[in-house]
Design a protein around this motif. Structure first.
Motif, PDB file in Angstrom:
ATOM      1  N   HIS A  54       0.816  -1.219   0.000  1.00  0.00           N
ATOM      2  CA  HIS A  54       0.000   0.000   0.000  1.00  0.00           C
ATOM      3  C   HIS A  54       0.851   1.272   0.000  1.00  0.00           C
ATOM      4  N   ARG A  87     -12.206 -13.461   6.292  1.00  0.00           N
ATOM      5  CA  ARG A  87     -12.654 -12.214   5.665  1.00  0.00           C
ATOM      6  C   ARG A  87     -14.159 -12.014   5.901  1.00  0.00           C
ATOM      7  N   HIS A 117      -7.095  -7.107  10.789  1.00  0.00           N
ATOM      8  CA  HIS A 117      -6.532  -7.352   9.461  1.00  0.00           C
ATOM      9  C   HIS A 117      -6.666  -8.842   9.168  1.00  0.00           C
ATOM     10  N   ASP A 120      -5.640 -11.580   2.317  1.00  0.00           N
ATOM     11  CA  ASP A 120      -6.695 -11.537   1.290  1.00  0.00           C
ATOM     12  C   ASP A 120      -6.531 -12.586   0.195  1.00  0.00           C
TER      13      ASP A 120
HETATM   14 MG    MG Z   1      -5.838  -5.928   2.921  1.00  0.00          MG
END
Ligand code: MG
Ligand code: RTP
Length: 141
Positions: A54, A87, A117, A120
């Motif tokens: 990121h 998730r 967190h 993913d």
């Molecule tokens: Mg993420």
């Protein structure tokens, strides 16, 4: 399907709220096993490295500042479909969009202070588990 592993972090806001146990209960109720866990107060360098994907995003500095603002609880969750299951338990990134009954829907304050967190995908799960547990600390059962 074979058991899968994912990396979960309970972020500084949820640790400060004293809801580690509440969140662990949700993992266990969903048949996810905690096979490794450690509490850590990340350095700026560690947080920047963990979230390097990121680094060009406008929220990167706020994300790093938040992640080093207090201790986090890091765990490896194991179970069928662990990555997607975690998730689902987490809910949407922005708590305004997260459904009640999800971890973020129930505990998150803002898009920065969003409680948890979770990896993913398979590649990020493997890399993130290695980041925190590459020196050992996973106890398979
Ligand atoms: Mg993420
Ligand atoms: P995470 O990586 O923490 O599990 O969250 P996520 O996959 O749901 O979201 P991701 O897109 O990977 O973003 C990582 C974290 O950065 C913060 N964020 N802020 N201000 C913003 O627009 C924004 N977007 C993302 C969030 O704290 C998010 O969890």
């Amino acid at each position: 399907m074979a058991a899968e592993r994912t990396l979960s972090i309970i972020k500084p806001d949820a640790v400060a709220k004293n809801v580690i146990g509440e969140i662990y209960r949700r993992f266990e109720n969903a048949d996810l096993r905690i096979v490794g866990a450690r509490m850590v107060h990340l350095s700026r360098e560690e947080a920047e490295k963990f979230y390097a994907v990121h680094s060009e995003r406008p929220f990167f500095n706020a994300l790093v500042e938040f992640m080093i603002s207090g201790p986090v609880m890091v765990q490896v969750l194991e179970g069928e479909n662990a990555i997607a299951k975690n998730r689902d338990l987490m809910g949407a990134t922005n708590p305004k969009e997260a459904e009640a009954g999800t971890i973020r829907g129930d505990f998150a304050e803002s898009i920065d202070a969003n409680a948890v967190h979770g990896s993913d995908g398979e590649d990020t799960a493997a890399a993130e588990i290695d980041f925190f547990f590459g020196q050992g600390g996973i106890c398979p059962r």
